[in-house]
Design a protein around this motif. Structure first.
Motif, PDB file in Angstrom:
ATOM      1  N   LEU A   1       2.365   1.860  -3.312  1.00  0.00           N
ATOM      2  CA  LEU A   1       1.355   2.341  -4.258  1.00  0.00           C
ATOM      3  C   LEU A   1       1.098   3.833  -4.055  1.00  0.00           C
ATOM      4  O   LEU A   1       1.028   4.606  -5.008  1.00  0.00           O
ATOM      5  CB  LEU A   1       0.045   1.576  -4.063  1.00  0.00           C
ATOM      6  CG  LEU A   1      -0.179   0.404  -5.022  1.00  0.00           C
ATOM      7  CD1 LEU A   1      -1.494  -0.294  -4.700  1.00  0.00           C
ATOM      8  CD2 LEU A   1      -0.185   0.899  -6.471  1.00  0.00           C
ATOM      9  N   ILE A   2       0.950   4.197  -2.776  1.00  0.00           N
ATOM     10  CA  ILE A   2       0.669   5.602  -2.472  1.00  0.00           C
ATOM     11  C   ILE A   2       1.838   6.488  -2.903  1.00  0.00           C
ATOM     12  O   ILE A   2       1.656   7.615  -3.368  1.00  0.00           O
ATOM     13  CB  ILE A   2       0.395   5.765  -0.958  1.00  0.00           C
ATOM     14  CG1 ILE A   2      -0.926   5.070  -0.608  1.00  0.00           C
ATOM     15  CG2 ILE A   2       0.342   7.235  -0.561  1.00  0.00           C
ATOM     16  CD1 ILE A   2      -1.145   4.852   0.859  1.00  0.00           C
ATOM     17  N   LEU A   3       3.061   5.947  -2.765  1.00  0.00           N
ATOM     18  CA  LEU A   3       4.237   6.745  -3.092  1.00  0.00           C
ATOM     19  C   LEU A   3       4.555   6.769  -4.583  1.00  0.00           C
ATOM     20  O   LEU A   3       5.434   7.495  -5.024  1.00  0.00           O
ATOM     21  CB  LEU A   3       5.455   6.217  -2.328  1.00  0.00           C
ATOM     22  CG  LEU A   3       5.457   6.504  -0.828  1.00  0.00           C
ATOM     23  CD1 LEU A   3       6.625   5.814  -0.153  1.00  0.00           C
ATOM     24  CD2 LEU A   3       5.527   8.005  -0.568  1.00  0.00           C
ATOM     25  N   LEU A   4       3.810   5.961  -5.366  1.00  0.00           N
ATOM     26  CA  LEU A   4       4.105   5.851  -6.793  1.00  0.00           C
ATOM     27  C   LEU A   4       4.128   7.196  -7.526  1.00  0.00           C
ATOM     28  O   LEU A   4       5.063   7.474  -8.278  1.00  0.00           O
ATOM     29  CB  LEU A   4       3.110   4.889  -7.451  1.00  0.00           C
ATOM     30  CG  LEU A   4       3.636   4.132  -8.663  1.00  0.00           C
ATOM     31  CD1 LEU A   4       4.928   3.417  -8.321  1.00  0.00           C
ATOM     32  CD2 LEU A   4       2.614   3.137  -9.173  1.00  0.00           C
ATOM     33  N   PRO A   5       3.126   8.068  -7.302  1.00  0.00           N
ATOM     34  CA  PRO A   5       3.191   9.373  -7.967  1.00  0.00           C
ATOM     35  C   PRO A   5       4.445  10.163  -7.594  1.00  0.00           C
ATOM     36  O   PRO A   5       5.027  10.844  -8.452  1.00  0.00           O
ATOM     37  CB  PRO A   5       1.953  10.111  -7.446  1.00  0.00           C
ATOM     38  CG  PRO A   5       1.095   9.094  -6.830  1.00  0.00           C
ATOM     39  CD  PRO A   5       1.906   7.887  -6.525  1.00  0.00           C
TER      40      PRO A   5
ATOM     41  N   TRP B   1       0.836  -1.208   0.000  1.00  0.00           N
ATOM     42  CA  TRP B   1       0.000   0.000   0.000  1.00  0.00           C
ATOM     43  C   TRP B   1       0.863   1.248   0.000  1.00  0.00           C
ATOM     44  O   TRP B   1       0.633   2.190  -0.771  1.00  0.00           O
ATOM     45  CB  TRP B   1      -0.930   0.013   1.218  1.00  0.00           C
ATOM     46  CG  TRP B   1      -2.170  -0.784   0.992  1.00  0.00           C
ATOM     47  CD1 TRP B   1      -2.539  -1.936   1.639  1.00  0.00           C
ATOM     48  CD2 TRP B   1      -3.198  -0.511   0.041  1.00  0.00           C
ATOM     49  NE1 TRP B   1      -3.725  -2.392   1.130  1.00  0.00           N
ATOM     50  CE2 TRP B   1      -4.159  -1.548   0.158  1.00  0.00           C
ATOM     51  CE3 TRP B   1      -3.390   0.504  -0.912  1.00  0.00           C
ATOM     52  CZ2 TRP B   1      -5.308  -1.591  -0.631  1.00  0.00           C
ATOM     53  CZ3 TRP B   1      -4.534   0.455  -1.706  1.00  0.00           C
ATOM     54  CH2 TRP B   1      -5.470  -0.586  -1.559  1.00  0.00           C
ATOM     55  N   ALA B   2       1.863   1.231   0.884  1.00  0.00           N
ATOM     56  CA  ALA B   2       2.719   2.412   0.985  1.00  0.00           C
ATOM     57  C   ALA B   2       3.404   2.701  -0.343  1.00  0.00           C
ATOM     58  O   ALA B   2       3.472   3.846  -0.794  1.00  0.00           O
ATOM     59  CB  ALA B   2       3.765   2.194   2.080  1.00  0.00           C
TER      60      ALA B   2
ATOM     61  N   GLY C   1      13.486   9.087  -0.606  1.00  0.00           N
ATOM     62  CA  GLY C   1      14.416   7.977  -0.451  1.00  0.00           C
ATOM     63  C   GLY C   1      14.437   7.446   0.970  1.00  0.00           C
ATOM     64  O   GLY C   1      14.427   6.241   1.206  1.00  0.00           O
ATOM     65  N   VAL C   2      14.446   8.370   1.934  1.00  0.00           N
ATOM     66  CA  VAL C   2      14.505   7.971   3.341  1.00  0.00           C
ATOM     67  C   VAL C   2      13.246   7.210   3.739  1.00  0.00           C
ATOM     68  O   VAL C   2      13.310   6.168   4.399  1.00  0.00           O
ATOM     69  CB  VAL C   2      14.679   9.211   4.243  1.00  0.00           C
ATOM     70  CG1 VAL C   2      14.465   8.846   5.698  1.00  0.00           C
ATOM     71  CG2 VAL C   2      16.055   9.787   4.046  1.00  0.00           C
ATOM     72  N   VAL C   3      12.101   7.698   3.306  1.00  0.00           N
ATOM     73  CA  VAL C   3      10.847   7.029   3.660  1.00  0.00           C
ATOM     74  C   VAL C   3      10.832   5.615   3.078  1.00  0.00           C
ATOM     75  O   VAL C   3      10.496   4.643   3.771  1.00  0.00           O
ATOM     76  CB  VAL C   3       9.629   7.840   3.164  1.00  0.00           C
ATOM     77  CG1 VAL C   3       8.360   7.028   3.315  1.00  0.00           C
ATOM     78  CG2 VAL C   3       9.520   9.131   3.957  1.00  0.00           C
ATOM     79  N   LEU C   4      11.222   5.480   1.819  1.00  0.00           N
ATOM     80  CA  LEU C   4      11.239   4.151   1.193  1.00  0.00           C
ATOM     81  C   LEU C   4      12.205   3.222   1.923  1.00  0.00           C
ATOM     82  O   LEU C   4      11.873   2.066   2.228  1.00  0.00           O
ATOM     83  CB  LEU C   4      11.645   4.276  -0.279  1.00  0.00           C
ATOM     84  CG  LEU C   4      10.564   4.801  -1.216  1.00  0.00           C
ATOM     85  CD1 LEU C   4      11.155   5.142  -2.570  1.00  0.00           C
ATOM     86  CD2 LEU C   4       9.468   3.755  -1.387  1.00  0.00           C
TER      87      LEU C   4
END
Lengths: 337, 362
Positions: free
Chosen positions: B223-227, B220-221, B264-267
């Motif tokens: 997917l949300i970050l895809l844009p 989910w995360a 980058g950090v969040v991923l």
């Protein structure tokens, strides 16, 4: 370091005396402070007149060995850091960052896990071997390629070696569960529970390391002017580096085997010492040997009283105190890439 | 560069134009081929992952399970191997993209989340949580994301001085990494022996016992970050120009850099939360991707695919090499990654640093 020529000797002697006084105070603190606070008068009493009160037993049986080991380890790591910074001409060299401490750790892990060695005299040799191999590897990595051993390349080489060695350690500890329990306490870097036997075991190694390091003091001064100048002054650059490196490796091995991998002492102390007595290694090395134990003993003592009744190991305290120091250093200086 | 008037019609060498309605996209030909090849390799590795294990299960049976037909191997393939593989795929892809973004901003292949303290921050907080009795894997991801983000923010803050100097960033990051590691070892000594063992394995990065519980939030995360990733792919190009050119083109460098690093950090922290800090994936994947595609920037899609490939193949080997003992996948990626990092250092030329905004300090 702008010191007036006339005042040089006097100022430096004064600084050394001040550092020695600080060390005496740190030792007293280390003997007096802890889960049970003992008045300095009682400490002197226990040391000079013996006696069998509880306080006297605590001081003599627990705190004296711990403090002496702290002095030895602090001096060893500070000297190792000073020499490494001199050899590499690099302000952020230190046994931890260069992966040398981790090398010594891996030696100890392998000794514990596969050879069933559980005594310090047994695994100190493995610590030396590991530290030596790691030191040579990191320097070889950083020095090859273009531009020689720049600070960034050395730090990254250290990071790479660290990561590699950590993965070796983990592989061993996952397959040998019994070793983990012993190792996880040693790995933190701590002075607690060190007894008097340890002192007898490490002083010969410490002496060898100190002699090696002091013997290259002049060579390090020449090296600070650049390799070509050093050669012109008649110094054998390669010999200085090898002997100094050997000394630093032995000292790191001693420190790590005795107290686990304690971070940042080797990084911070040389800079403090340089700020006080300048960059002449004949003054710098003794100064570092005095300041190192002060820093380690103070960290250890603070760690004893931060979260009573449990202790924060000295290795963690030095790391927490060391980070602000490193940050300031990197921000102040333009470290050449 | 061509004259400004010609730019609209001139296609750069090695690029093809994709038209979709009125929109047009420039596609790097070689990069597309490489990405396709990586996708095929990844599919093959996934099949191997599902077939190989304690018991070998034929591809035919695996396909039956995947397509939902009844099969005797439902348990082994569908319940044990498949979810674990999905976590590996997602974690690898996240690390790959994270590494690509951070390396682009730092302009230095050696800046990756596991070297500059982000992974260590996530680890320290997570091991602390484990020690204080939070052992259910449901909450750990949130905890480690928080830890990673805070560590990164601190490094960024302390490295900022009238601009972000790449060298300063890396050195301060390494310092933080060391300190945070020692904090982690401190917490290791606080818990009992079982917690220590669990923490030790988690810290190395392991897919052992991971399943849908970790895969779902991560999917989910992502997917949300895809844009955001799509934005990053464009923004990356401007950042890889030199500072003066980018500023002249009207790019707000500071903001774009911060955005890329933050993403980058969040991923990286998300991936760390799901499987622990799997060392070196974030370093390796973008570097290999860049070398193979020969593009000016690090290609994000290929980095993601390669990251997934490294983790899936690594975990397959980690499961089987020393069976019945299972190694954490992080041991394997480090054993391959560290020598590669060393090779990079040896081969590296003088690292390019941004000099334009150093605020007058030499």
């Amino acid at each position: 370091m702008p010191v007036r020529p006339g005042a040089v000797g006097a100022a430096r002697v004064g600084a050394l005396v001040a550092a020695a006084v600080a060390l005496v105070l740190a030792v007293l603190l280390s003997l007096a402070v802890g889960a049970r606070a003992i008045a300095p008068s009682a400490v002197f009493d226990a040391l000079l007149h013996g006696g069998h009160s509880n306080a006297a037993e605590v001081v003599r049986g627990l705190r004296v060995p711990r403090t002496v080991v702290g002095v030895m380890v602090g001096a060893a790591l500070a000297l190792a850091g000073t020499v490494l910074q001199g050899i590499t001409r690099n302000p952020i060299a230190d046994p931890g960052i260069l992966g040398i401490s981790q090398g010594a750790s891996v030696g100890v892990v392998l000794a514990i896990a596969y050879l069933g060695i559980h005594t310090l005299t047994g695994y100190v040799w493995f610590a030396f071997a590991g530290a030596g191999i790691a030191a040579v590897a990191v320097y070889a990595i950083a020095a090859s390629g273009r531009g020689g051993a720049t600070p960034v390349k050395l730090a990254l080489g250290g990071a790479a070696i660290n990561a590699l060695l950590v993965s070796v350690t983990t592989a061993v500890l996952t397959t040998k569960a019994s070793a983990l329990d012993e190792f996880r306490f040693w790995q933190v870097g701590s002075l607690s529970g060190r007894d008097a036997d340890l002192i007898g075991q490490i002083w010969p190694f410490l002496l060898v390391g100190v002699v090696l390091v002091l013997s290259v003091a002049r060579g390090l001064d020449a090296l600070a002017l650049g390799e070509d100048v050093a050669k012109g002054l008649g110094q054998r650059v390669a010999t200085v580096r090898i002997v100094g490196g050997l000394g630093a490796t032995v000292l790191t091995g001693v420190g790590v085997a005795a107290a686990g991998p304690i971070a940042f002492i080797g990084l911070a102390v040389p800079h403090i010492a340089r700020a006080v007595v300048g960059s002449d290694h004949r003054w710098l090395l003794p100064m570092a040997a005095l300041i190192g134990p002060v820093m380690l003993l103070v960290s250890d003592t603070i760690g004893r009283i931060v979260f009573p009744p449990s202790e924060v190991p000295a290795g963690v305290m030095t790391a927490l105190l060391g980070v602000p120091f490193l940050v300031t250093l990197v921000r102040r200086k333009a470290v050449p890439a | 560069m061509k004259e400004a008037g010609e730019v609209r019609r001139v296609r750069p060498a090695g690029y093809a134009v994709l038209r979709a309605g009125r929109a047009r996209f420039l596609v790097h030909r070689r990069a597309s081929v490489v990405a396709a090849v990586c996708a095929v390799l990844l599919a093959a590795s996934c099949l191997a992952y599902l077939c190989v294990g304690e018991t070998f299960i034929g591809p035919a049976e695996v396909f039956k399970v995947l397509t939902g037909q009844p099969s005797p191997d439902e348990l082994v393939v569908g319940t044990l191997r498949e979810p674990r593989m999905v976590v590996g795929l997602l974690v690898g892809a996240a690390f790959g993209i994270a590494g690509a973004l951070i390396q682009t901003v730092a302009r230095n292949p050696l800046a990756s989340p596991d070297i500059i303290g982000i992974s260590q921050g996530a680890s320290a907080v997570t091991v602390a949580a484990m020690t204080f009795g939070l052992s259910s894997y449901a909450y750990l991801p949130y905890v480690s994301v928080a830890g990673g983000v805070v560590a990164a923010a601190l490094v960024y803050l302390f490295a900022w001085r009238g601009g972000l100097h790449a060298t300063r960033f890396v050195l301060i990051g390494i310092g933080f990494a060391i300190a945070l590691r020692s904090v982690t070892t401190l917490f290791m000594t606080k818990g009992d022996y079982l917690v220590a063992q669990q923490a030790q394995i988690w810290m190395t990065g392991s897919l052992n016992g991971r399943g849908w519980a970790e895969a779902r939030p991560l999917a989910w995360a992502l997917l949300i970050l895809l844009p955001c990733v799509a934005w990053a792919a464009r923004a990356q190009r401007t950042v890889s120009l030199d500072d003066d050119t980018a500023t002249a083109l009207g790019v707000r460098l500071g903001r774009v850099r911060l955005g890329l690093v933050a993403l980058g950090v969040v991923l990286a922290s998300l991936a760390t939360g799901a499987a622990g800090p799997v060392d070196f994936v974030a370093l390796l994947a973008p570097q290999i991707a860049r070398r193979v595609t020969r593009t000016a920037q690090i290609p994000l899609v290929t980095s993601a695919l390669l990251g997934a490939l490294i983790v899936v193949v690594g975990d397959l080997l980690a499961r089987r090499l020393f069976s019945p003992t299972e190694l954490p996948v992080g041991v394997l990626t480090a054993a391959v990654g560290a020598p590669y990092l060393i090779w990079l250092i040896i081969r590296s030329r003088a690292v390019r640093t941004s000099s334009a905004r150093s605020g007058g300090t030499a």
